[in-house]
Each structure stands twice: as C-alpha cells, then as structure tokens.
Write an enzyme that holds these catalytic residues in place. Structure first.
Site, short mmCIF file in Angstrom:
data_model
loop_
_atom_site.label_atom_id
_atom_site.label_comp_id
_atom_site.label_asym_id
_atom_site.label_seq_id
_atom_site.Cartn_x
_atom_site.Cartn_y
_atom_site.Cartn_z
CG HIS A 72 6.47 -3.49 -9.34
ND1 HIS A 72 6.92 -4.67 -8.80
CD2 HIS A 72 7.39 -2.56 -9.02
CE1 HIS A 72 8.08 -4.46 -8.17
NE2 HIS A 72 8.38 -3.17 -8.28
N PRO A 288 -3.31 -5.77 5.51
CG PRO A 288 -1.14 -5.88 6.34
CD PRO A 288 -2.56 -6.07 6.73
CE LYS A 292 -6.78 -2.26 -3.64
NZ LYS A 292 -5.61 -1.94 -4.44
P1 FAD Z 1 -1.68 7.31 9.72
O1 FAD Z 1 -0.58 7.04 8.76
O2 FAD Z 1 -1.84 6.36 10.86
O3 FAD Z 1 -1.47 8.77 10.27
C1 FAD Z 1 -2.16 9.27 11.38
C2 FAD Z 1 -1.31 10.33 12.05
O4 FAD Z 1 -2.03 10.89 13.14
C3 FAD Z 1 -0.03 9.77 12.62
O5 FAD Z 1 1.06 10.56 12.22
C4 FAD Z 1 -0.25 9.82 14.12
O6 FAD Z 1 0.96 10.00 14.83
C5 FAD Z 1 -1.18 11.00 14.26
N1 FAD Z 1 -1.99 11.00 15.47
C6 FAD Z 1 -2.58 9.94 16.09
N2 FAD Z 1 -3.24 10.35 17.18
C7 FAD Z 1 -3.10 11.69 17.24
C8 FAD Z 1 -3.56 12.68 18.16
N3 FAD Z 1 -4.28 12.33 19.22
N4 FAD Z 1 -3.23 13.96 17.92
C9 FAD Z 1 -2.48 14.30 16.83
N5 FAD Z 1 -2.00 13.40 15.95
C10 FAD Z 1 -2.31 12.11 16.15
N6 FAD Z 1 -1.47 0.59 2.67
C11 FAD Z 1 -1.35 0.57 1.31
O7 FAD Z 1 -2.11 1.26 0.61
N7 FAD Z 1 -0.42 -0.20 0.68
C12 FAD Z 1 0.44 -0.99 1.37
O8 FAD Z 1 1.30 -1.62 0.75
C13 FAD Z 1 0.30 -1.02 2.82
N8 FAD Z 1 1.12 -1.79 3.57
C14 FAD Z 1 1.10 -1.65 4.93
C15 FAD Z 1 2.02 -2.38 5.66
C16 FAD Z 1 2.03 -2.24 7.05
C17 FAD Z 1 3.03 -3.04 7.83
C18 FAD Z 1 1.13 -1.35 7.70
C19 FAD Z 1 1.18 -1.15 9.20
C20 FAD Z 1 0.22 -0.64 6.98
C21 FAD Z 1 0.19 -0.78 5.59
N9 FAD Z 1 -0.72 -0.07 4.81
C22 FAD Z 1 -0.66 -0.16 3.45
C23 FAD Z 1 -1.69 0.82 5.44
C24 FAD Z 1 -1.22 2.28 5.48
O9 FAD Z 1 0.06 2.38 6.07
C25 FAD Z 1 -2.24 3.13 6.27
O10 FAD Z 1 -3.52 2.85 5.76
C26 FAD Z 1 -1.92 4.63 6.17
O11 FAD Z 1 -0.85 4.95 7.01
C27 FAD Z 1 -3.13 5.48 6.53
O12 FAD Z 1 -2.77 6.84 6.54
P2 FAD Z 1 -3.46 7.87 7.54
O13 FAD Z 1 -2.85 9.19 7.26
O14 FAD Z 1 -4.92 7.70 7.47
O15 FAD Z 1 -3.08 7.36 8.99
C1 DHB Z 2 3.95 -3.83 0.78
C2 DHB Z 2 2.98 -3.85 1.75
C3 DHB Z 2 1.82 -4.55 1.53
O1 DHB Z 2 0.86 -4.56 2.47
C4 DHB Z 2 1.61 -5.24 0.35
O2 DHB Z 2 0.46 -5.91 0.16
C5 DHB Z 2 2.58 -5.19 -0.63
C6 DHB Z 2 3.76 -4.50 -0.41
C7 DHB Z 2 5.21 -3.08 1.03
O3 DHB Z 2 5.36 -2.54 2.13
O4 DHB Z 2 6.07 -3.04 0.15
#
Ligand code: FAD
Ligand code: DHB
Length: 384
Positions: A72, A288, A292
C-alpha cells in the site's frame, strides 16, 4: 534439559526470535500456552512496516508474504463528508507498508521453525520463571529447562513480566474509554486503500486481507460484547460511518470472525531484569490506531538478536545491558504516534463541542499541510 535461550510465548515476537537465533547458530526452546491451531487462527494485526517486511524477507520467511501481501502506498482519512489521501509515495518516497495478516506471519514462522527442527512446544500451561539474577531456569509440567537467558515474549497477560520482583519496574499506563470491535468478512474490499474514518458516531476502519476478504473495525463502548453486535447491526454501523462521501458504497458479505479488543497503552521500564529480557506486548502495548504493536515486537526482537549474538559469540553483555534503552526510544515514539492517531480519529464522550471543533481543525491541518501529512506518513510507514 538445557538451551541457550528459553522463550516464553509463540506469538510473532517469540517465534521470530527463535528463528533469528537459529540463523545465528543459537539454540532456543519456545514454550506456548495455547495450541498451534489457536495461535495460527488468532486474528489480529494486518499492517507491516517496511522494516518488518525486510526483516522477515532477509530471514528467509518472506516468500508467501511477498507473494500474497498487499503493498500500500497511501491511506485515506475520511471525515466531514470527504476523503483525504495521505500519499506515501509523495510524502515519504520509497517507503510503504504491506497488508498481510499477523496469523499468516505466525503460520510462516511456525512452519520455518518446525522445518528447521526447532523446538516449539504448544499447550504448555504452567510455565514458571526462576532464578533470574543468575543461572535462570524455567519449569513446566514437571520439567526443568536451564537457560543462559530467558526471553519473555508472552504478551501483555503473560507470566514473565509479573515474575520480576516488585519495585523494579516503572509502569506507564493509559486506558481509553472505548474498545474496537474487529471483524473479517468474505467480501472484496470496497476501497483499494485503508480508510480511517472519523464520524460523530465514532471511528471506523476499513482494512483488508486479500482480494476476497475485508477487515473492519468499529469504535464501540469499552464494555461492548460480540453478542450485542449481530451481523446486521455491524453492517448498518459500518455503512453509517463509511458511506459518508459521495458515491462510496460499502459491499457486504459473510462475517466469519468477530472480536472486541480493549484500547490501552502500557510501557514497563526497563524491559529487562537480570537474565530476563521482555519483548513485544510483554513489555508494551499501544492502541491499534497507529498499527504499531506487531511492528514494535519485531523491532525489539531485532535488537535482542544482535545483543544475544554478541553475548554468545564474545561473552560481552554490553549490548544486552543496553537492550531496554535501545528499544525504548522507538517504543515511546510509537506510543506518541498511537495516542495521536487515536485522539485525532475517535469520539470521546467527554468531548464538548469545542473539543470536537479542535479535532476537526487538526484533521484539516493534517490533510492540507504537507509537513503535517509527512509527520503522519513517516510515523505510519515506520522509522528506519
Ligand atoms: P502476542 O501476539 O500476544 O503473543 C504472546 C504469546 O504468548 C501468545 O501466543 C500467548 O498465547 C503466549 N502466552 C501468554 N501467556 C503465556 C504463558 N504463561 N506461557 C506460555 N505462553 C504464554 N499491531 C501492528 O503492528 N499492526 C496492526 O495493524 C495491529 N492491529 C491490531 C489489531 C488488533 C485487533 C489487536 C488486538 C492488535 C493489533 N496489533 C497491531 C498489535 C499486535 O497484534 C501485537 O502487538 C502483537 O501480537 C504482539 O506480538 P507478541 O508476540 O509480543 O505478543
Ligand atoms: C489493521 C489493524 C490496525 O490496527 C490498523 O491500524 C490498520 C489495519 C488490520 O488489522 O488490517
């Protein structure tokens, strides 16, 4: 059992860390609470910064992303009956984002880890962290895993951050008075680019996953439940918030995923204690609106990989000691940008008419001043 790096959590942070360490010849074991199917199906982020794409491609896990991801070169801000394009190609030449579902990134990383014989264990529910000051180890299911270092990649609700003794961390938090209802629908996107819409009824976001699957978000009350949002209500509300410019029609289709996410900001400082290093949502979360969270998780893991590589190759802990400080600059930039985008585009019950006029005036400024639009664009596509 012994490994160099014990990783808690198989989200993007934990899986990517395990993969990057493997490429440097460093061993790790990943312990994940949920099942493989669950983590591969968990619908979340979709916007990958250029730096995130580059990291995945350079690490050899970007083939499907390059094939199926949607590049994009701009986004639309929609408000006051008009759409305004923020044109990345003009404002931040050569930089762009790619839309590719987080669960696809997770699938690609799990496949790469398993193909390389990596040790990723699912459904490990009782991980506990011990002896962080020296000779750390993890226990789970009656087993003990000795590690040189532990990486806490277990998200906001994980066990690693709470295992740091009280008084060590400084916590910064903000709760927003609303949540996002997110859906996936089997329908072609009604727009080529993402639409961030500000209306008097609240914020809406039109995103996508593929030429046949669209992703949408609606600002909803903080205590909203999926049960309160049958499909018809969702489409009515999306139409009310998105069909606000002449000629725009929102196509509808079968909704096959729904979820409510609270909006919250959080930072734990420092992102390390003893031999434990926190990465991704375990250390910080952002609302969100700026897209980021996933990108920050990848940036942390890049920094941690370099620091661990140096540590295991030379015995020097200088980069590890500087880990938190190296990450926090980017983390706070993303915190500010995410707060700024959230305040610019959502409706706040506490706002009076004066506050609403200020918000519209700021939107006019961002969409009419090239330098203000550049500020948005360069933060959105991500710092180098
Ligand atoms: P997580 O993805 O939360 O992974 C953590 C893992 O640890 C999970 O699999 C969990 O099950 C596991 N875990 C937890 N506790 C334990 C335990 N006690 N023992 C073992 N395992 C455990 N970010 C963006 O950059 N762009 C976007 O467009 C965006 N949109 C989003 C939209 C939504 C609706 C949401 C909810 C989030 C969005 N984010 C976005 C944020 C992004 O999804 C998170 O920042 C990302 O998942 C972080 O990754 P992580 O690996 O740090 O954590
Ligand atoms: C999406 C999620 C976001 O938080 C955002 O700012 C833009 C797009 C997505 O899930 O596509």
């Amino acid at each position: 059992m012994r490994t160099q790096v014990g990783i808690i959590g198989a989200g993007p942070a934990g899986l990517l860390l395990s993969h990057l360490l493997h490429l440097r010849g460093i061993s790790s074991v990943v312990l994940e609470k949920r099942g493989r199917e669950y983590v591969e199906r968990r619908v979340r982020a979709g916007v990958l910064e250029q730096g995130t794409v580059d990291t995945l491609v350079e690490a050899g896990v970007g083939a499907r992303l390059l094939r199926e991801g949607l590049p994009h070169r701009g986004i639309e801000l929609r408000y006051g009956g008009q759409g305004h394009r923020i044109a990345f190609e003009k404002l931040v030449p050569g930089r762009s984002i790619t839309v590719y579902g987080q669960q696809e990134v997770v699938k690609d990383l799990i496949a790469a880890r398993l193909e390389a014989g990596g040790d990723v264990r699912f459904e490990i529910e009782d991980v506990a962290v011990h002896s962080l000051e020296a000779e750390p180890y993890l226990t789970f299911g009656g087993e003990r895993l000795d590690c040189d270092v532990i990486a806490g990649c277990d998200g906001f609700h994980g066990v690693s951050r709470p295992s740091i003794p009280p008084g060590v961390l400084r916590l910064f938090e903000r709760d927003y008075p609303f949540a996002w209802l997110g859906i996936l629908a089997r329908v072609a996107p009604s727009s080529e680019e993402l639409i961030y819409a500000r209306t008097e009824r609240g914020f809406a976001l039109h995103s996508m996953r593929s030429p046949t699957v669209s992703r949408f978000y609606l600002q909803v009350p903080p205590d909203a439940t999926v049960a309160e949002w049958p499909d018809e209500r969702i489409w009515d509300e999306l139409k009310a918030r998105l069909e606000t410019v002449p000629g725009f029609v929102l196509d509808t289709g079968e909704i096959f995923d729904k979820g409510v996410t609270p909006m919250r900001a959080f930072v734990a400082e420092p992102m390390q204690y003893g031999r434990l290093y926190l990465a991704g949502d375990a250390a910080h979360i952002v609302p969100p609106t700026g897209a980021k969270g996933l990108n920050l998780a990848v940036a942390d893991v890049r920094v941690l990989t370099e620091a661990l590589d140096r540590f295991f190759a030379t015995g020097s802990a200088d980069l590890l000691d500087a880990y938190s400080e190296s990450c926090l600059k980017r983390v706070w930039r993303a915190q500010h940008f995410s707060w700024w985008m959230t305040t610019l585009l959502h409706t706040f019950d506490s706002d009076d008419d004066y506050g609403r006029r200020l918000q519209l005036s700021y939107l006019d400024y961002v969409t009419s001043s090239e330098s203000a639009a550049t500020t948005l664009a360069e933060n959105y596509v991500g710092l180098p």
